[in-house]
Design a protein around this motif. Structure first.
Motif, PDB file in Angstrom:
ATOM      1  N   MET A   1      32.573  33.866  37.871  1.00 47.95           N
ATOM      2  CA  MET A   1      33.745  34.584  38.352  1.00 47.95           C
ATOM      3  C   MET A   1      34.364  35.356  37.190  1.00 47.95           C
ATOM      4  O   MET A   1      34.521  34.823  36.091  1.00 47.95           O
ATOM      5  CB  MET A   1      34.761  33.601  38.933  1.00 47.95           C
ATOM      6  N   ALA A   2      34.688  36.622  37.434  1.00 48.30           N
ATOM      7  CA  ALA A   2      35.276  37.463  36.394  1.00 48.30           C
ATOM      8  C   ALA A   2      36.482  38.188  36.967  1.00 48.30           C
ATOM      9  O   ALA A   2      36.561  38.452  38.171  1.00 48.30           O
ATOM     10  CB  ALA A   2      34.253  38.461  35.868  1.00 48.30           C
ATOM     11  N   SER A   3      37.429  38.517  36.086  1.00 43.24           N
ATOM     12  CA  SER A   3      38.624  39.255  36.481  1.00 43.24           C
ATOM     13  C   SER A   3      38.797  40.423  35.528  1.00 43.24           C
ATOM     14  O   SER A   3      38.828  40.230  34.307  1.00 43.24           O
ATOM     15  CB  SER A   3      39.853  38.345  36.449  1.00 43.24           C
ATOM     16  N   VAL A   4      38.879  41.643  36.062  1.00 41.28           N
ATOM     17  CA  VAL A   4      39.005  42.842  35.241  1.00 41.28           C
ATOM     18  C   VAL A   4      40.129  43.710  35.800  1.00 41.28           C
ATOM     19  O   VAL A   4      40.412  43.697  36.998  1.00 41.28           O
ATOM     20  CB  VAL A   4      37.687  43.648  35.209  1.00 41.28           C
ATOM     21  N   SER A   5      40.771  44.447  34.905  1.00 48.12           N
ATOM     22  CA  SER A   5      41.808  45.391  35.318  1.00 48.12           C
ATOM     23  C   SER A   5      41.294  46.805  35.121  1.00 48.12           C
ATOM     24  O   SER A   5      40.476  47.061  34.233  1.00 48.12           O
ATOM     25  CB  SER A   5      43.087  45.177  34.505  1.00 48.12           C
ATOM     26  N   GLY A   6      41.762  47.725  35.931  1.00 46.60           N
ATOM     27  CA  GLY A   6      41.324  49.107  35.817  1.00 46.60           C
ATOM     28  C   GLY A   6      41.956  49.974  36.883  1.00 46.60           C
ATOM     29  O   GLY A   6      42.808  49.533  37.662  1.00 46.60           O
ATOM     30  N   MET A   7      41.519  51.223  36.895  1.00 45.64           N
ATOM     31  CA  MET A   7      42.023  52.198  37.864  1.00 45.64           C
ATOM     32  C   MET A   7      40.903  52.575  38.831  1.00 45.64           C
ATOM     33  O   MET A   7      39.783  52.852  38.413  1.00 45.64           O
ATOM     34  CB  MET A   7      42.536  53.452  37.153  1.00 45.64           C
ATOM     35  N   VAL A   8      41.218  52.579  40.108  1.00 46.46           N
ATOM     36  CA  VAL A   8      40.250  53.001  41.115  1.00 46.46           C
ATOM     37  C   VAL A   8      40.130  54.525  41.055  1.00 46.46           C
ATOM     38  O   VAL A   8      41.128  55.236  41.188  1.00 46.46           O
ATOM     39  CB  VAL A   8      40.684  52.560  42.521  1.00 46.46           C
ATOM     40  N   VAL A   9      38.923  55.029  40.820  1.00 46.95           N
ATOM     41  CA  VAL A   9      38.716  56.472  40.714  1.00 46.95           C
ATOM     42  C   VAL A   9      37.874  57.028  41.861  1.00 46.95           C
ATOM     43  O   VAL A   9      37.790  58.240  42.029  1.00 46.95           O
ATOM     44  CB  VAL A   9      38.048  56.834  39.367  1.00 46.95           C
ATOM     45  N   ILE A 109      43.996  44.594  39.462  1.00 44.77           N
ATOM     46  CA  ILE A 109      43.259  43.512  38.806  1.00 44.77           C
ATOM     47  C   ILE A 109      42.300  42.969  39.852  1.00 44.77           C
ATOM     48  O   ILE A 109      42.728  42.476  40.899  1.00 44.77           O
ATOM     49  CB  ILE A 109      44.193  42.403  38.311  1.00 44.77           C
ATOM     50  N   LEU A 110      41.014  43.083  39.589  1.00 37.88           N
ATOM     51  CA  LEU A 110      40.006  42.683  40.563  1.00 37.88           C
ATOM     52  C   LEU A 110      39.286  41.428  40.087  1.00 37.88           C
ATOM     53  O   LEU A 110      38.886  41.327  38.930  1.00 37.88           O
ATOM     54  CB  LEU A 110      39.000  43.807  40.786  1.00 37.88           C
ATOM     55  N   THR A 111      39.146  40.486  40.985  1.00 40.42           N
ATOM     56  CA  THR A 111      38.432  39.241  40.699  1.00 40.42           C
ATOM     57  C   THR A 111      37.206  39.167  41.598  1.00 40.42           C
ATOM     58  O   THR A 111      37.289  39.460  42.797  1.00 40.42           O
ATOM     59  CB  THR A 111      39.330  38.024  40.951  1.00 40.42           C
ATOM     60  N   GLY A 112      36.068  38.791  41.015  1.00 46.37           N
ATOM     61  CA  GLY A 112      34.853  38.718  41.815  1.00 46.37           C
ATOM     62  C   GLY A 112      33.685  38.162  41.024  1.00 46.37           C
ATOM     63  O   GLY A 112      33.821  37.733  39.869  1.00 46.37           O
ATOM     64  N   GLY A 137      33.576  41.910  44.804  1.00 45.73           N
ATOM     65  CA  GLY A 137      34.995  41.580  44.764  1.00 45.73           C
ATOM     66  C   GLY A 137      35.419  40.634  45.871  1.00 45.73           C
ATOM     67  O   GLY A 137      34.952  40.730  47.005  1.00 45.73           O
ATOM     68  N   ASN A 138      36.335  39.718  45.521  1.00 42.28           N
ATOM     69  CA  ASN A 138      36.888  38.824  46.539  1.00 42.28           C
ATOM     70  C   ASN A 138      38.406  38.694  46.463  1.00 42.28           C
ATOM     71  O   ASN A 138      39.002  37.962  47.241  1.00 42.28           O
ATOM     72  CB  ASN A 138      36.244  37.432  46.469  1.00 42.28           C
ATOM     73  N   ASN A 139      39.041  39.425  45.508  1.00 41.57           N
ATOM     74  CA  ASN A 139      40.504  39.426  45.462  1.00 41.57           C
ATOM     75  C   ASN A 139      40.983  40.655  44.700  1.00 41.57           C
ATOM     76  O   ASN A 139      40.378  41.060  43.702  1.00 41.57           O
ATOM     77  CB  ASN A 139      41.038  38.167  44.777  1.00 41.57           C
ATOM     78  N   ILE A 140      42.070  41.266  45.188  1.00 40.62           N
ATOM     79  CA  ILE A 140      42.647  42.453  44.561  1.00 40.62           C
ATOM     80  C   ILE A 140      44.139  42.234  44.383  1.00 40.62           C
ATOM     81  O   ILE A 140      44.836  41.868  45.332  1.00 40.62           O
ATOM     82  CB  ILE A 140      42.397  43.719  45.408  1.00 40.62           C
ATOM     83  N   GLU A 141      44.615  42.439  43.149  1.00 41.60           N
ATOM     84  CA  GLU A 141      46.044  42.411  42.856  1.00 41.60           C
ATOM     85  C   GLU A 141      46.437  43.772  42.305  1.00 41.60           C
ATOM     86  O   GLU A 141      45.706  44.365  41.517  1.00 41.60           O
ATOM     87  CB  GLU A 141      46.378  41.325  41.826  1.00 41.60           C
TER      88      GLU A 141
END
Length: 323
Positions: A1-9, A109-112, A137-141
């Motif tokens: 499981m990983a969590s990363v932050s970024g911008m949806v482009v 912040i996407l976790t998946g 992905g399984n969670n979006i904040e």
């Protein structure tokens, strides 16, 4: 499981993803093929019934099970990049209730789960030795207090008769255009062209139809490029209580949230975000009394004749300083 932050482009259209596909042979027997892993489903070569030898199988879409599916591209946040470096990106697959949740421009912040998929050589069915990473992905904040798609409802502002009267009165002013430009970030001096560009981007225009039928859209696209204007960490600032401190003492990390009351030319103001940039070209200005200031070339200073960039200052220009 990983969590990363970024911008949806980028986000793809919403497509139905087969969870379970049912195949029927001419004799009516049903062969069930589930989606086990990844995005590939291999059609059976023959009917699964033990006494049936039929190989002409057809999909039964009405009884198959599908779920919503979408691919979004997540890119590094611009403020996390060193100057001059291009952002990296990764494709993310989202399903069911997460579909259409994040849109281009959203900071999330996407976790998946991180998956490794083998690529195929273009135009063939031969598998390549190269693999690519994908996040399931399984969670979006949402960063910055953004809500979900269910809370994104545009509310129409009601304008009272008094406000309408004021708006119509302002529209008749000769300097209304300049006043609108000046209303953007009034605490930031200068940058008139950038503020004008933002105004035109927000307001837009009406669609025009030319005589030959060509349509010219009213919306415009604006691409702003520029380096931030800033001072070095040893520059002095005046707090509300009159204390003079180093700029570097106000924070530690880039984009750190702070709340410090300071003095400026118009009175008191509140600093809310601490910016920290490295490897920027700077210029030093020294006054005849020995005071000096170091900042980037485009940082503005208040002179007797208004605001000027550091690289626009000349000898004999009078600066406003604190004594």
């Amino acid at each position: 499981m990983a969590s990363v932050s970024g911008m949806v482009v980028r986000s793809s259209e919403i497509k139905p993803l087969a969870k379970i596909i049912l195949y029927k042979c001419p004799e009516g027997h049903v062969t069930e093929v589930p989606l086990e892993r990844g995005l590939s489903i291999y059609a059976p070569s023959k009917c699964s019934h033990e006494r049936c030898t039929q190989r002409d199988l057809r999909i039964d879409p009405e009884n198959s099970k599908f779920i919503d599916f979408q691919i979004v591209r997540l890119q590094e946040l611009p403020e996390d990049l060193p100057p001059g470096q291009l952002p990296h990106y990764i494709d993310v697959t989202i399903r069911q209730d997460l579909v259409d949740n994040a849109r281009p421009g959203d900071r999330i912040i996407l976790t998946g789960l991180v998956r490794i998929e083998q690529e195929q050589i273009s135009g063939t069915r031969i598998n390549s030795g190269l693999h690519r990473l994908r996040i399931e992905g399984n969670n979006i904040e949402f960063l910055g207090g953004r809500g979900t798609k269910n809370s994104r409802k545009s509310e129409r502002e009601e304008i009272s008769p008094e406000e309408e009267k004021i708006i119509k009165s302002l529209a008749k002013s000769d300097d209304i255009y300049d006043r609108l430009i000046g209303s953007f970030a009034p605490h930031i001096q200068g940058h008139t062209i950038i503020k004008e560009a933002i105004l035109l981007l927000i307001v837009g225009s009406t669609q025009r139809i030319l005589q030959d039928g060509t349509k010219v859209r009213g919306d415009i696209n604006i691409f702003l490029v520029g380096d931030p204007g800033c001072l070095n960490g040893y520059s002095k600032v005046i707090l509300e209580d009159g204390r003079i401190v180093d700029l570097a003492s106000l924070g530690k990390n880039h984009l750190e949230h702070i709340r410090i009351r300071m003095q400026n030319e118009e009175g008191n103001d509140v600093a809310t975000v601490f910016h920290k940039y490295e490897n920027q070209k700077v210029i030093e200005i020294v006054t005849e009394t020995g005071k000096n200031i170091v900042g980037t070339y485009n940082h503005p200073l208040l002179t007797k004749n208004g605001w000027k960039r550091l690289d626009e200052l000349k000898e004999d220009d009078e600066l406003r300083v604190v004594t």
